[in-house]
Design a protein around this motif. Sequence first.
Motif, short mmCIF file in Angstrom:
data_model
loop_
_atom_site.label_atom_id
_atom_site.label_comp_id
_atom_site.label_asym_id
_atom_site.label_seq_id
_atom_site.Cartn_x
_atom_site.Cartn_y
_atom_site.Cartn_z
N LYS A 81 2.39 22.59 -8.17
CA LYS A 81 1.94 21.29 -8.45
C LYS A 81 0.57 21.23 -9.02
CE LYS A 81 5.12 19.39 -5.21
NZ LYS A 81 5.57 20.84 -4.67
N ASP A 82 0.30 20.24 -9.92
CA ASP A 82 -1.01 20.13 -10.52
C ASP A 82 -2.09 19.45 -9.60
OD1 ASP A 82 -3.24 19.28 -12.40
OD2 ASP A 82 -1.88 19.76 -14.17
N ALA A 83 -3.10 20.09 -9.27
CA ALA A 83 -4.27 19.40 -8.46
C ALA A 83 -5.02 18.29 -9.11
CB ALA A 83 -4.91 20.35 -7.81
N GLY A 84 -4.94 18.30 -10.54
CA GLY A 84 -5.51 17.46 -11.40
C GLY A 84 -7.23 17.65 -11.45
N VAL A 85 -7.51 18.83 -10.97
CA VAL A 85 -8.98 19.09 -11.08
C VAL A 85 -9.08 20.84 -11.43
CG1 VAL A 85 -9.92 17.53 -9.55
CG2 VAL A 85 -9.07 19.58 -8.49
N ARG B 18 -17.62 22.62 -6.05
CA ARG B 18 -16.58 21.81 -5.01
C ARG B 18 -15.67 21.00 -5.87
NH1 ARG B 18 -16.60 17.10 -2.44
NH2 ARG B 18 -18.52 16.52 -2.93
N VAL B 19 -14.48 21.21 -5.64
CA VAL B 19 -13.40 20.17 -6.11
C VAL B 19 -12.59 19.52 -4.90
CG1 VAL B 19 -13.33 20.81 -8.57
CG2 VAL B 19 -11.72 21.75 -6.77
N GLU B 20 -12.41 18.21 -5.30
CA GLU B 20 -11.30 17.55 -4.26
C GLU B 20 -10.25 16.89 -4.97
OE1 GLU B 20 -13.75 14.62 -2.50
OE2 GLU B 20 -15.14 16.02 -1.67
N PHE B 21 -9.04 16.89 -4.05
CA PHE B 21 -7.93 16.14 -4.56
C PHE B 21 -7.32 15.62 -3.48
CE2 PHE B 21 -6.93 20.57 -4.16
CZ PHE B 21 -5.45 20.92 -3.82
N PHE B 22 -6.35 14.68 -3.56
CA PHE B 22 -5.27 14.46 -2.52
C PHE B 22 -3.82 14.82 -2.85
CE2 PHE B 22 -7.75 11.71 0.00
CZ PHE B 22 -8.47 10.77 -0.98
N ILE B 23 -3.18 15.07 -1.66
CA ILE B 23 -1.80 15.38 -1.49
C ILE B 23 -1.24 13.91 -0.67
CG2 ILE B 23 -0.14 16.77 -0.48
CD1 ILE B 23 -1.98 19.33 -0.87
N ASN B 24 -0.30 13.45 -1.68
CA ASN B 24 0.05 12.28 -1.13
C ASN B 24 1.45 12.22 -0.27
OD1 ASN B 24 -2.19 10.50 -2.11
ND2 ASN B 24 -1.36 11.58 -4.32
N ILE C 2 1.04 -1.19 -0.04
CA ILE C 2 0.11 -0.21 -0.08
C ILE C 2 0.76 1.24 0.03
CG2 ILE C 2 -1.49 1.29 1.42
CD1 ILE C 2 -2.75 -1.13 2.34
N LEU C 3 1.92 1.40 0.80
CA LEU C 3 2.77 2.37 0.90
C LEU C 3 3.62 2.70 -0.58
CD1 LEU C 3 4.60 1.93 4.30
CD2 LEU C 3 3.01 3.69 3.81
N LEU C 4 3.93 1.51 -1.09
CA LEU C 4 4.65 1.72 -2.56
C LEU C 4 3.30 2.23 -3.41
CD1 LEU C 4 6.75 -1.45 -2.98
CD2 LEU C 4 7.48 0.70 -2.92
N ALA C 5 2.28 2.02 -3.47
CA ALA C 5 1.09 2.29 -4.21
C ALA C 5 0.86 3.80 -4.05
CB ALA C 5 -0.11 1.62 -3.96
N ILE C 6 1.01 4.26 -2.93
CA ILE C 6 0.76 5.80 -2.50
C ILE C 6 1.97 6.66 -3.03
CG2 ILE C 6 0.44 7.46 -0.65
CD1 ILE C 6 -1.15 5.60 0.85
N ALA C 7 3.02 6.07 -2.78
CA ALA C 7 4.08 6.80 -3.08
C ALA C 7 4.19 6.93 -4.55
CB ALA C 7 5.39 5.90 -2.69
N ALA C 8 3.86 6.19 -5.47
CA ALA C 8 3.76 6.23 -7.04
C ALA C 8 2.68 7.10 -7.59
CB ALA C 8 3.49 4.73 -7.47
N LEU C 9 1.88 7.53 -6.39
CA LEU C 9 0.87 8.40 -7.21
C LEU C 9 1.46 9.91 -7.41
CD1 LEU C 9 -2.21 7.29 -4.54
CD2 LEU C 9 -1.73 6.95 -7.04
N PRO C 10 0.83 10.63 -8.22
CA PRO C 10 1.14 12.10 -8.55
C PRO C 10 0.65 12.86 -7.10
CG PRO C 10 -0.71 11.70 -9.83
CD PRO C 10 -0.38 10.37 -9.09
N TYR C 11 1.08 14.13 -7.16
CA TYR C 11 0.98 15.13 -6.03
C TYR C 11 -0.33 15.22 -6.01
CZ TYR C 11 6.09 16.58 -6.03
OH TYR C 11 7.40 16.39 -5.89
N GLY C 12 -1.29 15.57 -6.91
CA GLY C 12 -2.69 15.81 -6.74
C GLY C 12 -3.58 14.83 -7.57
N ILE C 13 -4.28 14.36 -7.04
CA ILE C 13 -5.33 13.34 -7.53
C ILE C 13 -6.74 13.80 -7.57
CG2 ILE C 13 -6.00 11.08 -8.21
CD1 ILE C 13 -3.68 9.93 -6.63
N ALA C 14 -7.55 13.93 -8.59
CA ALA C 14 -9.07 14.31 -8.53
C ALA C 14 -9.57 13.21 -7.96
CB ALA C 14 -9.43 14.39 -10.01
N LEU C 15 -10.40 13.47 -6.69
CA LEU C 15 -11.24 12.46 -6.12
C LEU C 15 -12.43 12.53 -6.52
CD1 LEU C 15 -11.51 10.02 -3.98
CD2 LEU C 15 -12.18 12.28 -2.37
N SER C 16 -13.00 13.72 -6.76
CA SER C 16 -14.32 13.63 -7.03
C SER C 16 -14.80 15.22 -7.58
CB SER C 16 -15.55 13.32 -6.20
OG SER C 16 -15.32 14.26 -5.06
#
Length: 251
Positions: free
Chosen positions: A241-245, A226-232, A6-20
Amino acid sequence: MIVFTILLAIAALPYGIALSYDEFCDGHYAASPSPTYTAEAQIYRTYDVLNLTMASLGVCLILDEFNDPARQIVSLDLDTFRAGSACGACMEVTEPETGNSVVLTVFEWHNGRGTHDIGVTQAISNELHGTVNYFPFEVKWRFVPCPSSIVSGNLKFRLSPDATLENTPSIKISNSPVGIMKVSIQREGLTHVLDRMVGNSAYWVLPQGMQVLPMRVEAFSFTNQRVEFFINFIDGSPILKDAGVQFTGEC
């Protein structure tokens, strides 16, 4: 082994991901994109972009997007500035006599002027009124979604320079086509609504203490979207950095 994966998967994600992406439109912007105000335009001395002082930055503290001395900028009275969540927002300004219009970006507020009055540079005055050193003059203006020539791509964000997991004072969110009204994060099952760092700046103050990753960020626009994104992960980099939304700027 599962935790490691799981940690490896999170580390591989971009800075911002569109959640919804959701819309919470109440008709305010849908029925009328913005009231049109009649006001005075007065002189606003443009900043020297090479002099990286607080005065150069303006209260919005968004120098990253204002690195061109010819950038078309405008200042507002404080009450309108705050009510419009105006940092980085765009407004269409029209000079009634000439019919000339221009879209300007808000980056500062001012004192000592009337409600809805604006401050523009000499170059903008010339473009609107066509007369050199002609101040003040009447204008009509309204908030509008920023055109693609001013804002393109997704929201951008960055955490405080030199931020760490233990010490991340603030998050900056910019490159929005509309004013941002509210920002919140989810931490340990609780929603934290963030305060602006300086009146109505592009920076939002994070809760003190250890940050929990991934950080879920919600941003609400002045158009009730409303937009949501993750910072990993937190790296302390000053790079935006690009938030993806992105907000659409309309309902």
